[in-house]
Design a protein around this motif. Structure first.
Motif, PDB file in Angstrom:
ATOM      1  N   LEU A  52      77.717  33.819  44.521  1.00  0.00           N
ATOM      2  CA  LEU A  52      78.092  33.324  43.203  1.00  0.00           C
ATOM      3  C   LEU A  52      77.055  32.374  42.625  1.00  0.00           C
ATOM      4  O   LEU A  52      77.118  32.018  41.459  1.00  0.00           O
ATOM      5  CB  LEU A  52      79.452  32.617  43.270  1.00  0.00           C
ATOM      6  N   GLY A  53      76.103  31.956  43.414  1.00  0.00           N
ATOM      7  CA  GLY A  53      75.082  31.039  42.911  1.00  0.00           C
ATOM      8  C   GLY A  53      74.636  30.086  43.990  1.00  0.00           C
ATOM      9  O   GLY A  53      74.016  30.475  44.968  1.00  0.00           O
ATOM     10  N   ALA A  54      74.947  28.821  43.818  1.00  0.00           N
ATOM     11  CA  ALA A  54      74.514  27.804  44.768  1.00  0.00           C
ATOM     12  C   ALA A  54      75.210  27.993  46.106  1.00  0.00           C
ATOM     13  O   ALA A  54      76.358  28.435  46.163  1.00  0.00           O
ATOM     14  CB  ALA A  54      74.830  26.415  44.219  1.00  0.00           C
ATOM     15  N   GLU A  87      60.183  25.550  33.487  1.00  0.00           N
ATOM     16  CA  GLU A  87      58.976  26.087  34.127  1.00  0.00           C
ATOM     17  C   GLU A  87      58.749  25.445  35.500  1.00  0.00           C
ATOM     18  O   GLU A  87      58.363  26.122  36.452  1.00  0.00           O
ATOM     19  CB  GLU A  87      57.763  25.845  33.223  1.00  0.00           C
ATOM     20  N   PHE A  88      58.977  24.141  35.593  1.00  0.00           N
ATOM     21  CA  PHE A  88      58.806  23.465  36.877  1.00  0.00           C
ATOM     22  C   PHE A  88      59.854  23.954  37.869  1.00  0.00           C
ATOM     23  O   PHE A  88      59.548  24.216  39.042  1.00  0.00           O
ATOM     24  CB  PHE A  88      58.919  21.948  36.699  1.00  0.00           C
ATOM     25  N   ALA A  89      61.094  24.098  37.414  1.00  0.00           N
ATOM     26  CA  ALA A  89      62.157  24.587  38.286  1.00  0.00           C
ATOM     27  C   ALA A  89      61.822  25.971  38.831  1.00  0.00           C
ATOM     28  O   ALA A  89      62.018  26.263  40.017  1.00  0.00           O
ATOM     29  CB  ALA A  89      63.486  24.615  37.528  1.00  0.00           C
ATOM     30  N   ARG A  90      61.310  26.813  37.972  1.00  0.00           N
ATOM     31  CA  ARG A  90      60.941  28.163  38.397  1.00  0.00           C
ATOM     32  C   ARG A  90      59.807  28.120  39.414  1.00  0.00           C
ATOM     33  O   ARG A  90      59.790  28.892  40.378  1.00  0.00           O
ATOM     34  CB  ARG A  90      60.544  28.989  37.172  1.00  0.00           C
ATOM     35  N   VAL A 103      66.144  34.276  40.981  1.00  0.00           N
ATOM     36  CA  VAL A 103      65.441  33.095  40.482  1.00  0.00           C
ATOM     37  C   VAL A 103      66.026  32.660  39.144  1.00  0.00           C
ATOM     38  O   VAL A 103      66.266  31.472  38.911  1.00  0.00           O
ATOM     39  CB  VAL A 103      63.934  33.376  40.345  1.00  0.00           C
ATOM     40  N   ASP A 104      66.274  33.615  38.243  1.00  0.00           N
ATOM     41  CA  ASP A 104      66.858  33.284  36.945  1.00  0.00           C
ATOM     42  C   ASP A 104      68.206  32.590  37.115  1.00  0.00           C
ATOM     43  O   ASP A 104      68.496  31.601  36.420  1.00  0.00           O
ATOM     44  CB  ASP A 104      67.049  34.548  36.107  1.00  0.00           C
ATOM     45  N   ARG A 105      69.017  33.103  38.023  1.00  0.00           N
ATOM     46  CA  ARG A 105      70.338  32.517  38.228  1.00  0.00           C
ATOM     47  C   ARG A 105      70.244  31.101  38.789  1.00  0.00           C
ATOM     48  O   ARG A 105      70.958  30.190  38.361  1.00  0.00           O
ATOM     49  CB  ARG A 105      71.165  33.405  39.172  1.00  0.00           C
ATOM     50  N   LEU A 106      69.333  30.900  39.745  1.00  0.00           N
ATOM     51  CA  LEU A 106      69.183  29.586  40.356  1.00  0.00           C
ATOM     52  C   LEU A 106      68.636  28.568  39.363  1.00  0.00           C
ATOM     53  O   LEU A 106      69.080  27.412  39.335  1.00  0.00           O
ATOM     54  CB  LEU A 106      68.273  29.680  41.579  1.00  0.00           C
ATOM     55  N   VAL A 107      67.665  28.987  38.549  1.00  0.00           N
ATOM     56  CA  VAL A 107      67.109  28.082  37.545  1.00  0.00           C
ATOM     57  C   VAL A 107      68.171  27.705  36.525  1.00  0.00           C
ATOM     58  O   VAL A 107      68.315  26.530  36.148  1.00  0.00           O
ATOM     59  CB  VAL A 107      65.891  28.718  36.853  1.00  0.00           C
ATOM     60  N   THR A 108      68.938  28.687  36.070  1.00  0.00           N
ATOM     61  CA  THR A 108      69.999  28.410  35.100  1.00  0.00           C
ATOM     62  C   THR A 108      71.020  27.440  35.658  1.00  0.00           C
ATOM     63  O   THR A 108      71.450  26.497  34.972  1.00  0.00           O
ATOM     64  CB  THR A 108      70.698  29.722  34.684  1.00  0.00           C
ATOM     65  N   ALA A 109      71.409  27.646  36.925  1.00  0.00           N
ATOM     66  CA  ALA A 109      72.392  26.759  37.554  1.00  0.00           C
ATOM     67  C   ALA A 109      71.846  25.341  37.691  1.00  0.00           C
ATOM     68  O   ALA A 109      72.558  24.358  37.467  1.00  0.00           O
ATOM     69  CB  ALA A 109      72.787  27.311  38.919  1.00  0.00           C
ATOM     70  N   ARG A 110      70.560  25.226  38.046  1.00  0.00           N
ATOM     71  CA  ARG A 110      69.968  23.900  38.217  1.00  0.00           C
ATOM     72  C   ARG A 110      69.903  23.158  36.888  1.00  0.00           C
ATOM     73  O   ARG A 110      70.243  21.981  36.794  1.00  0.00           O
ATOM     74  CB  ARG A 110      68.576  24.021  38.822  1.00  0.00           C
ATOM     75  N   LEU A 111      69.464  23.846  35.848  1.00  0.00           N
ATOM     76  CA  LEU A 111      69.343  23.199  34.545  1.00  0.00           C
ATOM     77  C   LEU A 111      70.703  22.837  33.971  1.00  0.00           C
ATOM     78  O   LEU A 111      70.821  21.846  33.227  1.00  0.00           O
ATOM     79  CB  LEU A 111      68.587  24.099  33.579  1.00  0.00           C
ATOM     80  N   ALA A 112      71.732  23.604  34.303  1.00  0.00           N
ATOM     81  CA  ALA A 112      73.073  23.316  33.797  1.00  0.00           C
ATOM     82  C   ALA A 112      73.571  21.965  34.300  1.00  0.00           C
ATOM     83  O   ALA A 112      74.357  21.286  33.623  1.00  0.00           O
ATOM     84  CB  ALA A 112      74.034  24.425  34.196  1.00  0.00           C
ATOM     85  N   ARG A 113      73.107  21.552  35.464  1.00  0.00           N
ATOM     86  CA  ARG A 113      73.530  20.270  36.025  1.00  0.00           C
ATOM     87  C   ARG A 113      73.012  19.100  35.199  1.00  0.00           C
ATOM     88  O   ARG A 113      73.550  17.989  35.265  1.00  0.00           O
ATOM     89  CB  ARG A 113      73.042  20.147  37.468  1.00  0.00           C
ATOM     90  N   GLN A 114      71.956  19.321  34.408  1.00  0.00           N
ATOM     91  CA  GLN A 114      71.359  18.238  33.640  1.00  0.00           C
ATOM     92  C   GLN A 114      72.250  17.747  32.508  1.00  0.00           C
ATOM     93  O   GLN A 114      71.990  16.694  31.923  1.00  0.00           O
ATOM     94  CB  GLN A 114      70.007  18.679  33.083  1.00  0.00           C
ATOM     95  N   THR A 115      73.312  18.486  32.205  1.00  0.00           N
ATOM     96  CA  THR A 115      74.205  18.067  31.119  1.00  0.00           C
ATOM     97  C   THR A 115      74.881  16.739  31.427  1.00  0.00           C
ATOM     98  O   THR A 115      75.346  16.061  30.500  1.00  0.00           O
ATOM     99  CB  THR A 115      75.285  19.137  30.867  1.00  0.00           C
TER     100      THR A 115
END
Length: 229
Positions: A52-54, A87-90, A103-115
């Motif tokens: 499912l992601g992480a 870009e750095f996350a990727r 990779v796309d899924r992991l980057v999206t999940a990581r950036l979502a935490r920044q909210t």
């Protein structure tokens, strides 16, 4: 099977089972492992959670991170996930032999935490970076790192975010043994996430928290954050 009966099967209370099912209690690794063992699934549910992601341990930490009233983050190697550009996350995932979709899924999940940085009220975030983090630039990475440093400076302008850089003149210090994050919880106390090559450990044991807080360089920065008006 009732929640109470299922709880007895996996050695948890019926109330705990109900809270997990309703989403009011985080789904943790030991719970999922108990379900797999009780139902003889050969790890099916643990694998489903990972797909499912992480990974499960990270899901546990994300729950603590999102609830935190304060975060103290130390990194000796790269930017904290909460302050990374896409870009750095990727780039941090580029050498892990992952498919583009993963990779796309992991980057999206990581950036979502920044909210959580825009949460009302936001947590107080104090980041301590080893000096090499902001100076590590490989061939062809110049523009990516420039954008990342610009974003770091932008985040540091937020009133609830403070960034400290450990200069090279400090030399060898205890923090170089590895990154960690401390999260202060609304009900009191701290939870820590200590990262490693294979996985990370999430702990709220007082002795573990005391060990991490005793790092001289990081604790000095945290004290200065507490003194900041």
């Amino acid at each position: 099977m009732s929640q109470e009966d299922f709880g007895k099967l996996i050695n948890y209370s019926g109330t705990h089972v109900g809270n997990v099912e309703s989403g009011t209690r985080p789904l943790k690794a030991d719970y999922v492992a108990a379900v797999d063992q009780a139902l003889n699934t050969n790890g099916l549910y643990s694998r489903l959670m990972e797909r499912l992601g992480a990974p499960i341990w990270l899901r546990e930490w994300i729950d603590e991170e999102q609830r935190a009233t304060a975060l103290r983050w130390y990194e000796p190697a790269w930017m904290p996930g909460l302050l990374q550009t896409p870009e750095f996350a990727r780039a941090t995932l580029a050498d892990e032999l992952l498919s583009a979709d993963v990779v796309d899924r992991l980057v999206t999940a990581r950036l979502a935490r920044q909210t959580l940085l825009q949460r009302d009220p936001p947590p107080l975030v104090t980041v301590v970076l080893d000096g090499t983090v902001i100076r590590r630039v490989g061939d062809g990475q110049e523009s990516m790192i420039a954008a990342q440093l610009a974003y770091l400076a932008e985040c540091a302008e937020l009133p609830h975010v403070q960034v400290h850089i450990v200069p090279e003149s400090v030399g060898i210090y205890t923090g170089l043994t590895g990154p960690f994050v401390l999260a202060s919880q609304p009900g009191g106390g701290w939870v820590a996430c200590v990262d490693g090559q294979l996985t990370a450990q999430v702990t709220d044991r007082p002795e573990d928290i005391a060990t991490l807080e005793s790092d001289g360089t990081a604790s000095a920065a945290w004290r200065s954050r507490a003194a900041t008006p």
